[in-house]
Scaffold this motif. Structure first.
Motif, short mmCIF file in Angstrom:
data_model
loop_
_atom_site.label_atom_id
_atom_site.label_comp_id
_atom_site.label_asym_id
_atom_site.label_seq_id
_atom_site.Cartn_x
_atom_site.Cartn_y
_atom_site.Cartn_z
N LYS A 81 -11.86 0.12 -5.38
CA LYS A 81 -11.50 1.45 -5.84
C LYS A 81 -12.75 2.31 -6.02
O LYS A 81 -12.77 3.49 -5.61
N LYS A 82 -13.79 1.73 -6.59
CA LYS A 82 -15.04 2.47 -6.79
C LYS A 82 -15.69 2.81 -5.46
O LYS A 82 -16.21 3.91 -5.27
N GLU A 83 -15.68 1.85 -4.53
CA GLU A 83 -16.28 2.09 -3.23
C GLU A 83 -15.54 3.20 -2.48
O GLU A 83 -16.15 4.06 -1.84
N ALA A 84 -14.21 3.15 -2.56
CA ALA A 84 -13.41 4.19 -1.89
C ALA A 84 -13.65 5.56 -2.52
O ALA A 84 -13.66 6.57 -1.82
N LYS A 85 -13.87 5.59 -3.84
CA LYS A 85 -14.13 6.86 -4.52
C LYS A 85 -15.44 7.48 -4.04
O LYS A 85 -15.52 8.70 -3.83
N VAL A 86 -16.47 6.64 -3.88
CA VAL A 86 -17.74 7.15 -3.37
C VAL A 86 -17.56 7.79 -2.00
O VAL A 86 -18.06 8.89 -1.73
N VAL A 87 -16.83 7.10 -1.14
CA VAL A 87 -16.60 7.61 0.21
C VAL A 87 -15.76 8.88 0.17
O VAL A 87 -16.02 9.84 0.90
N LEU A 98 -2.71 0.37 -1.31
CA LEU A 98 -3.11 1.35 -0.29
C LEU A 98 -3.58 2.66 -0.90
O LEU A 98 -4.33 3.41 -0.28
N ASP A 99 -3.15 2.92 -2.14
CA ASP A 99 -3.54 4.16 -2.79
C ASP A 99 -5.01 4.16 -3.21
O ASP A 99 -5.56 5.21 -3.56
N LEU A 100 -5.66 3.01 -3.15
CA LEU A 100 -7.07 2.94 -3.54
C LEU A 100 -7.94 3.85 -2.69
O LEU A 100 -8.91 4.43 -3.17
N PHE A 101 -7.60 3.99 -1.41
CA PHE A 101 -8.42 4.82 -0.53
C PHE A 101 -7.65 6.02 0.01
O PHE A 101 -8.00 6.58 1.05
N GLU A 102 -6.63 6.47 -0.73
CA GLU A 102 -5.81 7.56 -0.21
C GLU A 102 -6.55 8.90 -0.19
O GLU A 102 -6.16 9.81 0.55
N ARG A 103 -7.63 9.03 -0.97
CA ARG A 103 -8.39 10.28 -0.99
C ARG A 103 -9.45 10.35 0.11
O ARG A 103 -10.09 11.38 0.30
N THR A 104 -9.64 9.26 0.80
CA THR A 104 -10.61 9.27 1.91
C THR A 104 -10.00 10.01 3.10
O THR A 104 -8.79 10.21 3.16
N GLN A 105 -10.85 10.37 4.03
CA GLN A 105 -10.38 11.08 5.22
C GLN A 105 -10.86 10.34 6.47
O GLN A 105 -11.75 10.82 7.19
N PRO A 106 -10.25 9.21 6.76
CA PRO A 106 -10.70 8.40 7.89
C PRO A 106 -10.21 8.95 9.22
O PRO A 106 -9.18 9.60 9.32
N GLU A 107 -11.01 8.66 10.26
CA GLU A 107 -10.56 8.93 11.62
C GLU A 107 -9.64 7.81 12.10
O GLU A 107 -8.67 8.06 12.81
N VAL A 108 -9.99 6.58 11.71
CA VAL A 108 -9.25 5.41 12.18
C VAL A 108 -9.08 4.43 11.02
O VAL A 108 -9.99 4.27 10.19
N ILE A 109 -7.93 3.77 10.97
CA ILE A 109 -7.69 2.69 10.01
C ILE A 109 -7.21 1.47 10.80
O ILE A 109 -6.19 1.52 11.48
N PHE A 110 -7.98 0.38 10.72
CA PHE A 110 -7.61 -0.88 11.36
C PHE A 110 -6.99 -1.81 10.31
O PHE A 110 -7.62 -2.12 9.31
N VAL A 111 -5.77 -2.27 10.58
CA VAL A 111 -5.05 -3.13 9.66
C VAL A 111 -4.87 -4.51 10.28
O VAL A 111 -4.44 -4.63 11.43
N MET A 112 -5.20 -5.56 9.52
CA MET A 112 -4.85 -6.92 9.91
C MET A 112 -4.39 -7.67 8.67
O MET A 112 -5.16 -7.85 7.72
N ILE A 113 -3.15 -8.10 8.66
CA ILE A 113 -2.58 -8.78 7.49
C ILE A 113 -1.43 -9.67 7.94
O ILE A 113 -0.80 -9.39 8.96
N GLY A 114 -1.19 -10.74 7.20
CA GLY A 114 -0.01 -11.56 7.49
C GLY A 114 -0.23 -13.06 7.45
O GLY A 114 0.71 -13.81 7.12
N ILE A 115 -1.43 -13.54 7.74
CA ILE A 115 -1.61 -14.99 7.81
C ILE A 115 -1.42 -15.65 6.46
O ILE A 115 -0.86 -16.74 6.37
N ASN A 116 -1.85 -14.99 5.38
CA ASN A 116 -1.67 -15.58 4.06
C ASN A 116 -0.20 -15.60 3.64
O ASN A 116 0.22 -16.49 2.90
N ASP A 117 0.56 -14.62 4.11
CA ASP A 117 2.01 -14.65 3.86
C ASP A 117 2.62 -15.91 4.47
O ASP A 117 3.41 -16.61 3.84
N LEU A 118 2.25 -16.17 5.73
CA LEU A 118 2.79 -17.33 6.43
C LEU A 118 2.40 -18.63 5.72
O LEU A 118 3.23 -19.53 5.57
N ILE A 119 1.16 -18.70 5.29
CA ILE A 119 0.70 -19.90 4.60
C ILE A 119 1.46 -20.11 3.30
O ILE A 119 1.74 -21.25 2.90
N ARG A 120 1.84 -19.02 2.65
CA ARG A 120 2.55 -19.11 1.36
C ARG A 120 4.07 -19.23 1.53
O ARG A 120 4.79 -19.26 0.54
#
Length: 283
Positions: free
Chosen positions: A78-84, A132-154
């Motif tokens: 959250k702090k890192e996203a605020k700086v950006v 996802l709201d942690l970086f909602e104030r940023t203004q990115p050109e691109v957002i790369f998402v990768m998620i799911g393997i830990n769901d499968l493991i659990r």
């Protein structure tokens, strides 16, 4: 933004690899070896944004992260996203996901971009959706998402994973309407060759299931109007498992694995993302 997903032509990428890019990546690995050794061995404090450089990344330094609990990681990101968000660096690109994103070596992130790493080790699709709201104030050109393997493991069902993924895509499109959202496929694991501490749970998830889930994920991306980058074929062996040289323990990636991922991001950006960014600037 287009209402249909844009899928990277994976076979074109594989052709490029066979024509020399993989060899260049190996050379890069050799050149980066000393830096990577220092990077993985460091125990210094968290990286800070250096806004005097043309490109920067906000990536937590490895070594300390294993001592932090989930809430502490949330507070740091959250702090890192605020700086950006306050500094608004140009060409901002965000990595979002679990430990695979978190451990992406800063030295190997593609240049000419400002990177914000919002990965957390052990993250699930439900956990990511809630932060996802942690970086909602940023203004990115691109957002790369990768998620799911830990769901499968659990033991989370495919239906729940896909619904969470859909909600993640929908949220990102709504909050970041000018950003290009790129959902990446779930990577395979090393199967019986895995040495990860959760090996038993990992082996309970067949790579064939991951492959089928990725196919469904691609359809969800198409329906949500976001891009889909299929990394899965780049990492599989002839046996259909995560290639030995690309992993440290059958789950996490080795430097060689990250170089393959880096190359995919570079080529995908050149072919798919940059032309559209140029078109947006003309409008």
């Amino acid at each position: 933004m287009s209402t249909s997903a844009k899928t990277f032509p994976i076979w074109a990428f594989l052709s490029l690899l066979t024509n020399g890019i993989l060899m260049l990546a190996v050379i890069l690995l050799i050149l980066q070896q000393q830096k990577l050794t220092a990077f993985f061995g460091t125990t210094t404090s968290f990286a800070q944004v250096n806004l005097n450089n043309e490109t920067q990344s906000v990536t937590p330094i490895l070594g300390s992260h294993l001592k932090l609990n989930y809430q502490q990681w949330i507070d740091i990101l959250k702090k890192e996203a605020k700086v950006v968000a306050d500094k608004r660096p140009p060409h901002l690109t965000i990595l979002v996901g679990d430990s695979l994103s978190l451990w992406f070596p800063t030295e190997l992130l593609p240049e000419d971009k400002n990177w914000l790493n919002q990965g957390i080790s052990g993250e699930t699709s439900n956990g990511l959706l809630k932060r996802l709201d942690l970086f909602e104030r940023t203004q990115p050109e691109v957002i790369f998402v990768m998620i799911g393997i830990n769901d499968l493991i659990r033991g989370v069902s495919d239906e729940v994973i896909l619904d969470n993924q859909r909600q993640i895509m929908s949220y990102l499109r709504k909050v970041h309407p000018t950003a290009q959202i790129v959902v990446q496929s779930i990577l395979p694991h090393g199967a019986k060759e895995a040495t990860w501490q959760g090996r038993a749970q990992l082996l309970a998830v067949a790579n064939s299931r991951i492959r089928q889930l990725n196919q469904q994920l691609q359809s969800v991306a198409a329906n949500e109007g976001v891009k889909y980058l299929d990394l899965y074929p780049l990492f599989i062996s002839k046996q259909g498992n995560l290639r030995r040289e690309f992993t440290t323990d059958g789950l996490h990636l080795s430097p060689e694995g990250y170089i393959v991922w880096r190359s995919a991001l570079q080529i995908y950006s050149k072919i798919e993302l940059e032309p559209q960014l140029q078109e947006q600037k003309k409008e």
